[in-house]
Motif scaffolding. Structure first.
Motif, PDB file in Angstrom:
ATOM      1  N   LYS A 135       0.859  -1.184   0.000  1.00  0.00           N
ATOM      2  CA  LYS A 135       0.000   0.000   0.000  1.00  0.00           C
ATOM      3  C   LYS A 135       0.898   1.237   0.000  1.00  0.00           C
ATOM      4  O   LYS A 135       1.866   1.308   0.752  1.00  0.00           O
ATOM      5  CB  LYS A 135      -0.920   0.004   1.233  1.00  0.00           C
ATOM      6  CG  LYS A 135      -1.941  -1.128   1.240  1.00  0.00           C
ATOM      7  CD  LYS A 135      -2.810  -1.083   2.488  1.00  0.00           C
ATOM      8  CE  LYS A 135      -3.936  -2.124   2.408  1.00  0.00           C
ATOM      9  NZ  LYS A 135      -3.432  -3.496   2.389  1.00  0.00           N
ATOM     10  N   TYR A 136       0.569   2.192  -0.861  1.00  0.00           N
ATOM     11  CA  TYR A 136       1.385   3.388  -1.009  1.00  0.00           C
ATOM     12  C   TYR A 136       0.644   4.617  -0.484  1.00  0.00           C
ATOM     13  O   TYR A 136      -0.574   4.737  -0.650  1.00  0.00           O
ATOM     14  CB  TYR A 136       1.763   3.587  -2.475  1.00  0.00           C
ATOM     15  CG  TYR A 136       2.582   2.442  -3.039  1.00  0.00           C
ATOM     16  CD1 TYR A 136       3.872   2.196  -2.563  1.00  0.00           C
ATOM     17  CD2 TYR A 136       2.073   1.609  -4.025  1.00  0.00           C
ATOM     18  CE1 TYR A 136       4.632   1.150  -3.068  1.00  0.00           C
ATOM     19  CE2 TYR A 136       2.833   0.555  -4.539  1.00  0.00           C
ATOM     20  CZ  TYR A 136       4.102   0.332  -4.056  1.00  0.00           C
ATOM     21  OH  TYR A 136       4.856  -0.711  -4.559  1.00  0.00           O
TER      22      TYR A 136
ATOM     23  N   ILE B 201      -5.026  -2.965 -11.304  1.00  0.00           N
ATOM     24  CA  ILE B 201      -6.315  -2.751 -10.642  1.00  0.00           C
ATOM     25  C   ILE B 201      -6.177  -2.943  -9.137  1.00  0.00           C
ATOM     26  O   ILE B 201      -6.726  -2.174  -8.343  1.00  0.00           O
ATOM     27  CB  ILE B 201      -7.371  -3.724 -11.210  1.00  0.00           C
ATOM     28  CG1 ILE B 201      -7.496  -3.562 -12.727  1.00  0.00           C
ATOM     29  CG2 ILE B 201      -8.712  -3.498 -10.528  1.00  0.00           C
ATOM     30  CD1 ILE B 201      -7.817  -2.164 -13.185  1.00  0.00           C
ATOM     31  N   ILE B 202      -5.419  -3.953  -8.744  1.00  0.00           N
ATOM     32  CA  ILE B 202      -5.211  -4.224  -7.323  1.00  0.00           C
ATOM     33  C   ILE B 202      -4.380  -3.120  -6.681  1.00  0.00           C
ATOM     34  O   ILE B 202      -4.680  -2.655  -5.577  1.00  0.00           O
ATOM     35  CB  ILE B 202      -4.550  -5.598  -7.133  1.00  0.00           C
ATOM     36  CG1 ILE B 202      -5.465  -6.702  -7.674  1.00  0.00           C
ATOM     37  CG2 ILE B 202      -4.205  -5.845  -5.666  1.00  0.00           C
ATOM     38  CD1 ILE B 202      -4.832  -8.074  -7.716  1.00  0.00           C
ATOM     39  N   LEU B 203      -3.316  -2.686  -7.382  1.00  0.00           N
ATOM     40  CA  LEU B 203      -2.506  -1.581  -6.875  1.00  0.00           C
ATOM     41  C   LEU B 203      -3.352  -0.340  -6.646  1.00  0.00           C
ATOM     42  O   LEU B 203      -3.246   0.331  -5.609  1.00  0.00           O
ATOM     43  CB  LEU B 203      -1.393  -1.242  -7.872  1.00  0.00           C
ATOM     44  CG  LEU B 203      -0.166  -2.143  -7.942  1.00  0.00           C
ATOM     45  CD1 LEU B 203       0.780  -1.607  -9.008  1.00  0.00           C
ATOM     46  CD2 LEU B 203       0.539  -2.211  -6.603  1.00  0.00           C
ATOM     47  N   SER B 204      -4.190  -0.030  -7.614  1.00  0.00           N
ATOM     48  CA  SER B 204      -5.042   1.150  -7.522  1.00  0.00           C
ATOM     49  C   SER B 204      -6.029   1.025  -6.366  1.00  0.00           C
ATOM     50  O   SER B 204      -6.256   1.983  -5.624  1.00  0.00           O
ATOM     51  CB  SER B 204      -5.797   1.342  -8.843  1.00  0.00           C
ATOM     52  OG  SER B 204      -6.740   2.395  -8.728  1.00  0.00           O
ATOM     53  N   ARG B 205      -6.598  -0.148  -6.224  1.00  0.00           N
ATOM     54  CA  ARG B 205      -7.577  -0.367  -5.152  1.00  0.00           C
ATOM     55  C   ARG B 205      -6.928  -0.258  -3.774  1.00  0.00           C
ATOM     56  O   ARG B 205      -7.521   0.286  -2.838  1.00  0.00           O
ATOM     57  CB  ARG B 205      -8.219  -1.742  -5.345  1.00  0.00           C
ATOM     58  CG  ARG B 205      -9.357  -2.048  -4.388  1.00  0.00           C
ATOM     59  CD  ARG B 205     -10.224  -3.165  -4.919  1.00  0.00           C
ATOM     60  NE  ARG B 205      -9.491  -4.382  -5.210  1.00  0.00           N
ATOM     61  CZ  ARG B 205      -9.542  -5.022  -6.388  1.00  0.00           C
ATOM     62  NH1 ARG B 205     -10.269  -4.542  -7.374  1.00  0.00           N
ATOM     63  NH2 ARG B 205      -8.869  -6.136  -6.578  1.00  0.00           N
TER      64      ARG B 205
ATOM     65  N   ILE C 262      -0.242   6.594  -9.965  1.00  0.00           N
ATOM     66  CA  ILE C 262       0.408   5.421 -10.543  1.00  0.00           C
ATOM     67  C   ILE C 262       0.616   5.607 -12.046  1.00  0.00           C
ATOM     68  O   ILE C 262      -0.312   5.940 -12.782  1.00  0.00           O
ATOM     69  CB  ILE C 262      -0.435   4.150 -10.284  1.00  0.00           C
ATOM     70  CG1 ILE C 262      -0.646   3.957  -8.778  1.00  0.00           C
ATOM     71  CG2 ILE C 262       0.234   2.926 -10.903  1.00  0.00           C
ATOM     72  CD1 ILE C 262      -1.625   2.851  -8.432  1.00  0.00           C
ATOM     73  N   THR C 263       1.840   5.394 -12.483  1.00  0.00           N
ATOM     74  CA  THR C 263       2.164   5.358 -13.907  1.00  0.00           C
ATOM     75  C   THR C 263       2.502   3.913 -14.259  1.00  0.00           C
ATOM     76  O   THR C 263       3.444   3.346 -13.721  1.00  0.00           O
ATOM     77  CB  THR C 263       3.366   6.260 -14.242  1.00  0.00           C
ATOM     78  OG1 THR C 263       3.057   7.604 -13.876  1.00  0.00           O
ATOM     79  CG2 THR C 263       3.688   6.200 -15.724  1.00  0.00           C
TER      80      THR C 263
ATOM     81  N   VAL D 147     -11.121   2.947 -12.520  1.00  0.00           N
ATOM     82  CA  VAL D 147      -9.841   3.354 -11.939  1.00  0.00           C
ATOM     83  C   VAL D 147      -9.564   4.798 -12.330  1.00  0.00           C
ATOM     84  O   VAL D 147      -9.648   5.168 -13.503  1.00  0.00           O
ATOM     85  CB  VAL D 147      -8.709   2.432 -12.440  1.00  0.00           C
ATOM     86  CG1 VAL D 147      -7.347   2.999 -12.075  1.00  0.00           C
ATOM     87  CG2 VAL D 147      -8.877   1.038 -11.857  1.00  0.00           C
ATOM     88  N   GLN D 148      -9.193   5.623 -11.348  1.00  0.00           N
ATOM     89  CA  GLN D 148      -9.010   7.053 -11.583  1.00  0.00           C
ATOM     90  C   GLN D 148      -7.559   7.517 -11.448  1.00  0.00           C
ATOM     91  O   GLN D 148      -7.228   8.614 -11.892  1.00  0.00           O
ATOM     92  CB  GLN D 148      -9.884   7.845 -10.591  1.00  0.00           C
ATOM     93  CG  GLN D 148     -11.364   7.523 -10.658  1.00  0.00           C
ATOM     94  CD  GLN D 148     -12.009   7.976 -11.951  1.00  0.00           C
ATOM     95  OE1 GLN D 148     -11.612   8.988 -12.535  1.00  0.00           O
ATOM     96  NE2 GLN D 148     -12.990   7.235 -12.430  1.00  0.00           N
TER      97      GLN D 148
END
Length: 268
Positions: free
Chosen positions: A34-35, A53-57, A64-65, A86-87
């Motif tokens: 988690k960031y 998708i998981i990183l974003s969630r 995120i790039t 995803v935004q």
């Protein structure tokens, strides 16, 4: 490895397999990634966006790039991300070996199931280290096909499994790279490295793992190299097909399947 020598190919079936794999292993591999809000994260080799998708969630307020060498994969990633609303992700066609970003552009780097396909993994990690801020972290996740243990184990099943290892090696990759995550990170100049093995174990008391990992992730992954393995004369068609049948038995009532992933975190 050439840019597009992806051993599993770019078929729609492979896209489904990657998505099934990410969803099945989400808790095991990603629950502790988690960031912070506002942090800039580079995801290298995002493919169709299954991990994105998981990183974003998990980090909805990070920036995120996500990059990949394949425009075809990125088109799928964009559609996937739009469907999931995803935004906080920007997708770009870029090569890990020729990153257009300035030094120390990102707070964190994430790379999952990519190094196994590269014949210069240390060079790739060093390239990623350049764009990472001092004190920033890199997270690397890789599997290791040498960690596979099954019951029942048959000669044909082992040969079919090993044909995947050999095909990938002939394409310049290394499907046994999981065990090398620590030394690779160290050679690339990272410090404070920690590596944690993440074991997947499946039997009939774990139907979700049997279905999601063995039947929908692992076996299709092996099946995907059938044509290449036969053309390269690594295995004959009859033995391969019998081996696939035997691998299916590991996901039946009296079967078991064991596999190891390795997750490494290092700091610049």
């Amino acid at each position: 490895m050439a840019s597009h020598d992806y051993v599993h190919g770019y078929s729609e079936r492979e896209s489904v397999r990657l998505s099934d794999q990410a969803n099945t292993l989400e808790e095991l591999l990603h629950s502790d990634t988690k960031y912070p809000a506002g942090s800039k994260v580079l995801e290298a080799g995002c493919g169709i966006g299954a991990q994105t998708i998981i990183l974003s969630r998990n980090s909805p307020h990070a920036q995120i790039t996500s990059i990949d060498i394949s425009e075809e994969s990125l088109d799928k990633a964009r559609r996937f991300a739009a469907k999931e609303e995803v935004q906080n992700v920007q997708f770009r066609v870029e090569s890990i070996f020729d990153l257009p970003f300035e030094d120390e552009s990102f707070d964190h780097v994430f790379i999952c199931f990519v190094l196994e396909h590269l014949n210069e993994p240390v060079k790739a990690l060093a390239s990623l280290r350049r764009v990472l801020k001092k004190g920033g972290t890199i997270t690397v996740i890789e599997g290791d096909h040498g960690s596979c243990f099954t019951h029942p184990e048959t000669g044909a099943g082992v040969k079919a499994w090993n044909s995947l290892v050999e095909v990938q090696a002939k394409l310049g990759g290394n499907s046994l790279i999981g065990r090398q995550v620590y030394p690779l990170l160290k050679r690339a100049g990272f410090t404070e490295i920690t590596v944690s093995p993440r074991m997947v174990y499946s039997d009939s008391s774990r139907p979700q793992m049997e279905e999601g990992f063995v039947k929908r992730t692992i076996i299709p992954m092996v099946e995907g190299v059938r044509e290449s393995a036969i053309e390269m004369e690594i295995i004959d068609a009859e033995t391969f097909d019998r081996g696939i049948e035997d691998l299916h038995r590991t996901a039946e009532e009296f079967g078991t399947f064991n596999y190891m992933f390795f997750k490494g975190v290092g700091r610049k």
